[in-house]
Each structure stands twice: as structure tokens, then as C-alpha cells.
Design a protein around this motif. Structure first.
Motif, PDB file in Angstrom:
ATOM      1  N   THR A  17     -39.521  10.251  23.587  1.00 10.85           N
ATOM      2  CA  THR A  17     -39.398  11.668  23.283  1.00 10.85           C
ATOM      3  C   THR A  17     -38.037  12.193  23.717  1.00 10.85           C
ATOM      4  OG1 THR A  17     -40.268  12.416  25.410  1.00 10.85           O
ATOM      5  CG2 THR A  17     -41.877  11.938  23.656  1.00 10.85           C
ATOM      6  N   GLU A  72     -46.908  16.987  36.580  1.00 13.79           N
ATOM      7  CA  GLU A  72     -46.025  18.088  36.183  1.00 13.79           C
ATOM      8  C   GLU A  72     -44.894  18.260  37.187  1.00 13.79           C
ATOM      9  OE1 GLU A  72     -49.262  20.891  33.760  1.00 13.79           O
ATOM     10  OE2 GLU A  72     -48.929  21.203  35.909  1.00 13.79           O
ATOM     11  N   SER A  93     -33.866  13.160  27.920  1.00 11.76           N
ATOM     12  CA  SER A  93     -33.138  14.127  28.733  1.00 11.76           C
ATOM     13  C   SER A  93     -33.382  13.897  30.217  1.00 11.76           C
ATOM     14  CB  SER A  93     -33.560  15.549  28.344  1.00 11.76           C
ATOM     15  OG  SER A  93     -32.942  16.504  29.177  1.00 11.76           O
ATOM     16  N   GLU A  94     -34.639  13.642  30.596  1.00 12.19           N
ATOM     17  CA  GLU A  94     -34.965  13.372  31.999  1.00 12.19           C
ATOM     18  C   GLU A  94     -34.169  12.178  32.518  1.00 12.19           C
ATOM     19  OE1 GLU A  94     -39.076  12.841  33.048  1.00 12.19           O
ATOM     20  OE2 GLU A  94     -39.690  14.414  31.642  1.00 12.19           O
ATOM     21  N   SER A 118     -42.686  10.293  37.127  1.00 15.00           N
ATOM     22  CA  SER A 118     -43.041  10.647  35.746  1.00 15.00           C
ATOM     23  C   SER A 118     -42.689   9.516  34.779  1.00 15.00           C
ATOM     24  CB  SER A 118     -42.328  11.938  35.309  1.00 15.00           C
ATOM     25  OG  SER A 118     -40.975  11.692  35.022  1.00 15.00           O
ATOM     26  N   GLN A 122     -36.563  16.244  35.253  1.00 12.34           N
ATOM     27  CA  GLN A 122     -35.822  17.065  34.284  1.00 12.34           C
ATOM     28  C   GLN A 122     -34.604  17.710  34.933  1.00 12.34           C
ATOM     29  OE1 GLN A 122     -38.952  19.665  32.957  1.00 12.34           O
ATOM     30  NE2 GLN A 122     -39.405  18.447  31.120  1.00 12.34           N
ATOM     31  N   THR A 126     -42.396  15.421  36.626  1.00 15.63           N
ATOM     32  CA  THR A 126     -41.616  15.668  35.410  1.00 15.63           C
ATOM     33  C   THR A 126     -40.540  16.709  35.652  1.00 15.63           C
ATOM     34  OG1 THR A 126     -43.458  15.056  33.974  1.00 15.63           O
ATOM     35  CG2 THR A 126     -41.747  16.458  33.017  1.00 15.63           C
ATOM     36  N   GLN A 127     -40.877  17.798  36.340  1.00 13.86           N
ATOM     37  CA  GLN A 127     -39.894  18.840  36.586  1.00 13.86           C
ATOM     38  C   GLN A 127     -38.763  18.340  37.471  1.00 13.86           C
ATOM     39  OE1 GLN A 127     -41.430  22.615  37.999  1.00 13.86           O
ATOM     40  NE2 GLN A 127     -39.379  23.513  38.167  1.00 13.86           N
ATOM     41  N   GLU A 134     -37.628  14.758  25.457  1.00 16.98           N
ATOM     42  CA  GLU A 134     -37.769  15.167  26.853  1.00 16.98           C
ATOM     43  C   GLU A 134     -37.567  13.969  27.787  1.00 16.98           C
ATOM     44  OE1 GLU A 134     -39.465  18.045  24.221  1.00 16.98           O
ATOM     45  OE2 GLU A 134     -39.915  15.896  24.426  1.00 16.98           O
ATOM     46  N   GLU A 135     -38.136  12.824  27.428  1.00 19.61           N
ATOM     47  CA  GLU A 135     -37.948  11.627  28.251  1.00 19.61           C
ATOM     48  C   GLU A 135     -36.479  11.222  28.304  1.00 19.61           C
ATOM     49  OE1 GLU A 135     -41.707   8.686  28.047  1.00 19.61           O
ATOM     50  OE2 GLU A 135     -40.837   9.147  26.091  1.00 19.61           O
TER      51      GLU A 135
END
Length: 636
Positions: free
Chosen positions: A339, A532, A344-345, A277, A539, A535-536, A341-342
Motif C-alpha cells: 500500500t 494503531e 510511506s511508513e 506495524s 508513519q 502504525t502512527q 501507506e506502507e
């Protein structure tokens, strides 16, 4: 203090760190010398690495190969490595063999035997290693020679740690002995012991074997080069034989390991290239399909650091396309915040990786050693996770704007040599802050004593019974056998689902089906696309994948314990609901073919691919995935 280490300094300056863990039956002994390839004298590049090889030969009391006998013969292991700033030696053995390892390490610190036949033989071994790692590997010259010499202007890091054939041949036995006398001394080393031991007894053994060692009267040569700030961008094209796919690299000098910006640059690197991701993978490999492989490397050393991003291009695409695509992604990091989210990942991945790198006593000792070499402080190992967690979105953009600028950038393209563009040559006669004249006098050479005169090895102590977990073994209603082994330690959980089918079950003429099936499991389910899924996984800070052996296939997962329920649920979805979409198969086939083009340019890879056919002939064990079998595989 997550490592729980005790510290003391012997009268001769040797710094000792010990960390007791009664939950293991093993012990690791590590000696980290504060000498690495940056300390290779001028005209003697590769010297520290050459010396790493010599340290496994004889001492005054130990004949050659004793370290293998002391470790491998009792189920243990030993090894060493040379880096920019250190040469480290490490052994892991059953705990009752601890005293023997301390005796041996002290003996080679104080009385290494290096004679002319041994020196010549090991120099030849290193020259052959150079041929294999640098010359035979299609991208060995790029990463081993050309990238560091392009990024750095004055730093000794610009020289390759493995050296060169010419400078290895220029070295002499007297040079080697002087190098040992200069750097292999108690006040230039860290001794790290971790595992199951009695602290008082360990302290007595360390005093007995290491305290008598003396330091030479000569000082350690000064070596503290400050790398200057780049004054302009650089663009260089290098050529080499046997380059199956063109490559592009963009790179910048950044910061040394101890710098406060290291954490933000590490997180930036995670966003850029870690996992499927990541920005580079999604853009260059998955969406545009112009690269067979991407990556970036944040390399932080004692005196300086750099960050490089790379693309090995897919068949039919140019290095110039790679440079443009890499520059586009770097500009996005400068121009707009990443972002939440990025961020945090990337943090979750980095924290999980930090946990994975501390699972065993060996791992924890190694993390401590790197911290000591690069900062001089044990606390740096404990602080790493907190520093990663503290990085903000603004920090990532700030370091991108500060360090990853066009004005500071080196751009490297790496292409196949031809008649018009002959192979580029390694830069020679590179200056260095240390010269052979700076080295200490060799002194009288040590010799292996006659057996009757040697100090005998200590005998092993009483065995420490290994602690093994109680394994729960049961079956689900559907017949699946489940084994669960709870362990203490870092908060990680691993799972492996094994199937009794592998590459030997591939139909005739379709070698590669088992491997391709495993690869496609993470590339789409009935409810999730490949991006997806990637990404999961990231995460969660998890590692999920699949692979096929000859007789069996595995799906595996590893995650922090708090994320494991969601991780195993995702793992189940991948196994139960794969789609094997035609477009994903085409991507995997293209990547596999590019991988084969690279593999078929390497002698060792070719030998590995043919040995099964030679041994097993046309039997299933002899089947090999080839450029002919890959296109025959269909979604059905």
C-alpha cells in the motif's frame, strides 16, 4: 555534498577524506583498510578478524595498549571491526590530540610489531570469542555459520568472519606477518578525519606521518568472485545443542551494495520487518502469536548480497509453522502491490534512521567509510536518502518478483540436537580465492625500539573549548520540570520523560512490574489500539518507547523535527491514557517468558540475572524477573 568532505590522494596511493566541523570540540580519525573476511586465505578463515586484534599491540615506537592510553585517558574512545570487505579502526578524541592519533595510526600501518607470545595470546582471545559468540549463544551457529554457508555457493562470504578453532590453530606467526605486508599498505586504505581542525595544519601532519610509508612491490591478490545464480531451491535442517526455541529462516541471494536495486530491497525489508506495524510482526507475533521474535536482514556487500527473513518460534510452535508463515508473507509481496501507506511508513523510518546515523562526526565519518568500501565513491553516502525517497510501489513488487522467488530460495530450520539428531558441524576446508602462497613476503620483522631510540609522540595542542547548548530550565503549572537544550546539526529532536520509580519499587514477589508497565505503555490507549500506535509511530519516522531501570523509568521519543509535534503529542497520550488491557498483558507475558527461555540458555545472561541477588540478597536491588514472577503480574 552533505558530508562536505575534501579529498586528496598521497603519492603512495593513500586516499584521504577530511570533513571539518567547527561546532564540535572533538575529532575522529578512521583508517579503513580494503581487506575483510572475504580475503582470508584458504585454510585460514578468521584471519582478518584475528589481525584486527593484533593491530592494538605495539609498533616500532609505541608500546602495547598505547591506543587505549591515547584515547581513554583523555576522555576519548577507540575501537575496530572486521566485516566482509573491510577492517576499520577508529578513534575519537578531543581535537587538540589529533596529531598524536595521526602519528599512532601511521606507525601501526608501517611498523606493527607481532611476536610469537602476542600472536598466540590474541589467537587464544579470538578462539574464546568464537566459543562465546558462536557456541554459547543459542542461535550463534545459525547466524554465524549456517545461514551464510547455505545462501552462498561460491562467494567467499559463505565463510564465517570469525573463522573456526581448527583454522585459527593452523595459522602461524609468519602467516600473520605476510598478511600485514600484503594488505596493510597505504594504497589499500582510506584515511578519514572529521571534526574540529585547521585544514592546512591537518594536511601538513598527514604529509609528515603518512607520505613516507611505502607499498610492497607485490600486488594485492585478486579477489572478485561472481556468485552464480541459484539453479534450484534448497532446504536444510541444522541442529545444535542449547536451542531453547526452534527457528526458521528463508533467504535469497540478492545484489551487491552498489546495485541500483539495493534501495528498493531496503524499502521492502522495512515493510517486511521494521517495527511493530511491519508485516512479519503483525502476522507472526501479534495476530497469530506463533513467533517470539521476527526479523529480516538486507545484507549488501561489495561483491554480492542477500536478504533473509527469520522467525524464532514461540513456545509450543514448530519451525515448519514458521516457514509456512514466512512464505505466506513473502508471497504477498510478490503477488500484490504494497500500500501507499506502507511505502510511506518504510521510507519515513529509513530516512529518519539515516539522519540518526549521521548525528555526530563519528557517525558521518563511518557512513562515508562504508560508502567508500562498498562503492569506491564518497557520493554514495550523500545519495542514500534520495535513492530511498525515489522507490515506488512498483519497485517493491518488481524486486520481490525478481529476487524473492521460490526457485531461488534457501529454507533453513534450526532445531535442538538430540540423540537421533546430533549437532550439525561447521563446513570446513571451504575454498577461497586467496591462498597463503599469494601473500607477500613478510620482510624483516618490526621490533619495539628501546625507549631512548623511539620517535616521541607529539604533544597535545591547545585545548578546544567544548561548545555546549544553553539549557532552558522551567516548570509547568503541574510541577513537571522541563529542560530544553537546542542544538544545531541534523533535523532531529529527542525527548525523555523520567519518573522516580523503577524495578526497586516492585512489590515483593512480583519482580517485573516496572518493566511490564513500561512495555505496555505502547500497547494501547483509551483511543488507540497497539497496532494503531505502531502504525502512527512508523508513519512519523519516530522512535517511541519506554523502559524501567532500577531507580527510575523513562519514556523516550526521537523524531525528525517536522514530525516532532505529533510525536510528542502521541508520547503524552501513551503516558496519560494507557489501558493496560488484559489481552495485551498476556501477549507481553508470553513474549517475556519466551525471552527468558532464550536468556536462561546463555551463561552471560544467567550471570547478569544472578549478580544482583548475590550482591544485594533479598533487598529490592536484588530482585530479578523470573519465570515464576511474570505470571503473577495482573492489569491492576
Amino acid at each position: 555534498d552533505a558530508f562536505g568532505e575534501a579529498q586528496r590522494v598521497l603519492p603512495n596511493g593513500l586516499e584521504v577524506y577530511t570533513s571539518r566541523d567547527a561546532d564540535t570540540s572533538n575529532v575522529t580519525v578512521q583508517v579503513w583498510y580494503k581487506v575483510g573476511s572475504k580475503d582470508d586465505p584458504a585454510g585460514r578463515s578468521g584471519f582478518a578478524h584475528l589481525f584486527e586484534h593484533l593491530m592494538f599491540k605495539s609498533t616500532r615506537n609505541l608500546p602495547p595498549e598505547t591506543f587505549d592510553r591515547l584515547t581513554e585517558d583523555v576522555g576519548g574512545s577507540n575501537n575496530a571491526f572486521t566485516a566482509d570487505d573491510t577492517t576499520a579502526y577508529f578513534e575519537t578524541v578531543p581535537a587538540n590530540h589529533l596529531e598524536r592519533m595521526l602519528f599512532a595510526e601511521a606507525d601501526r600501518m608501517g611498523s606493527l610489531v607481532v611476536d610469537e607470545p602476542t600472536f598466540v595470546a590474541e589467537r587464544d582471545v579470538v578462539k574464546e570469542e568464537y566459543r562465546q559468540r558462536i557456541l554459547a549463544n543459542p542461535y550463534g551457529r545459525l547466524f554465524g555459520l549456517f545461514v551464510p554457508e547455505t545462501i552462498y555457493q561460491d562467494s567467499p562470504y559463505r565463510r564465517p568472519g570469525i573463522g573456526s578453532i581448527e583454522e585459527l590453530e593452523a595459522s602461524s606467526l609468519d602467516d600473520v606477518r605476510r598478511f600485514h605486508a600484503t594488505y596493510y599498505r597505504p594504497d589499500n586504505a582510506y584515511l578519514i578525519v572529521a571534526g574540529n581542525f585547521d585544514q592546512a595544519q591537518l594536511d601538513r601532519w598527514i604529509d609528515q606521518y603518512f607520505t613516507p610509508l611505502k607499498n610492497p612491490t607485490t600486488p594485492i591478490p585478486a579477489n572478485n568472485v561472481v556468485e552464480p545464480e541459484p539453479t534450484a531451491s534448497r532446504a536444510v535442517t541444522y541442529y545444535a545443542p542449547n536451542v531453547p526455541l526452534p527457528a526458521a529462516v528463508v533467504a535469497w541471494p540478492t545484489v551487491k551494495y552498489a546495485d541500483a536495486d539495493r534501495a528498493a530491497l531496503t524499502v521492502l525489508d522495512g515493510i517486511l520487518s521494521t517495527g511493530e506495524s511491519s508485516r512479519l510482526y503483525r502476522s507472526l507475533v501479534y495476530d497469530k502469536q506463533i513467533a517470539a521474535q521476527i526479523g529480516s536482514t538486507p545484507d549488501f556487500s561489495q561483491q554480492a548480497g542477500n536478504l533473509s527473513a527469520l522467525a524464532i518460534m514461540a513456545q509450543g510452535h514448530t519451525a515448519e509453522e514458521g516457514v509456512a508463515a514466512l512464505n505466506e508473507e513473502i508471497a504477498k509481496l510478490r503477488d500484490a502491490p504494497v500500500t501507499a501507506e506502507e511505502l510511506s511508513e518504510a521510507k519515513n523510518e529509513l530516512v529518519a534512521d539515516a539522519l540518526r546515523s549521521r548525528e555526530t562526526v563519528d557517525d558521518r565519518a563511518t557512513a562515508l567509510g562504508f560508502a567508500l568500501i562498498n562503492t569506491g565513491s564518497a557520493a554514495a553516502a550523500d545519495d542514500e536518502v534520495a535513492q530511498i525517497q525515489a522507490v515506488t510501489v512498483a519497485d517493491v513488487q518488481r524486486v520481490a518478483r525478481k529476487y524473492l522467488t521460490p526457485q531461488r530460495q534457501s529454507t533453513i530450520t534450526f532445531l535442538a540436537a538430540d540423540d537421533a539428531n546430533p549437532a550439525s558441524v561447521q563446513k570446513m576446508n571451504v575454498g577461497a580465492p586467496v591462498t597463503v602462497a599469494d601473500l607477500a613476503p613478510a620482510g624483516p620483522p618490526a621490533v619495539l625500539l628501546p625507549e631512548a631510540e623511539r620517535t616521541p609522540l607529539p604533544q597535545p595542542g591547545a585545548e578546544v573549548a567544548p561548545v555546549t547548548p544553553a539549557v532552558a530550565d522551567f516548570r509547568l503549572d503541574n510541577g513537571l520540570r522541563v529542560l530544553v537544550a537546542p542544538t544545531d546539526g541534523v533535523p532531529l529532536v529527542s525527548a525523555r520523560l523520567s519518573f522516580d520509580a523503577g524495578s526497586s519499587d516492585d512489590p515483593s514477589g512480583k519482580a517485573g512490574i516496572a518493566a511490564m508497565t513500561a512495555a505496555l505503555l505502547t500497547q494501547g490507549t483509551k483511543t488507540k489500539t497497539a497496532p494503531e500506535i505502531a502504525t502512527q509511530i512508523e508513519q512519523l519516522g519516530a522512535s517511541i518507547g519506554a523502559g524501567a531501570g532500577v531507580d527510575f523509568s523513562n519514556v523516550y521519543a526521537n523524531a525528525p523535527s517536522n514530525a516532532f509535534p505529533a510525536t510528542v503529542a502521541l508520547m503524552a497520550d501513551l503516558v496519560k491514557n494507557p489501558t493496560f488491557a488484559a489481552e495485551e498483558l498476556e501477549r507481553q507475558q508470553a513474549q517475556t517468558l519466551d525471552g527468558l527461555r532464550v536468556a536462561l540458555s546463555q551463561p552471560a545472561a544467567i550471570a547478569g540475572m544472578t549478580v544482583g541477588r548475590v550482591i544485594y540478597g533479598d533487598a529490592p536491588y536484588g530482585a530479578t524477573i523470573t519465570q515464576q514472577t511474570v505470571p503473577t503480574i495482573t492489569p491492576a
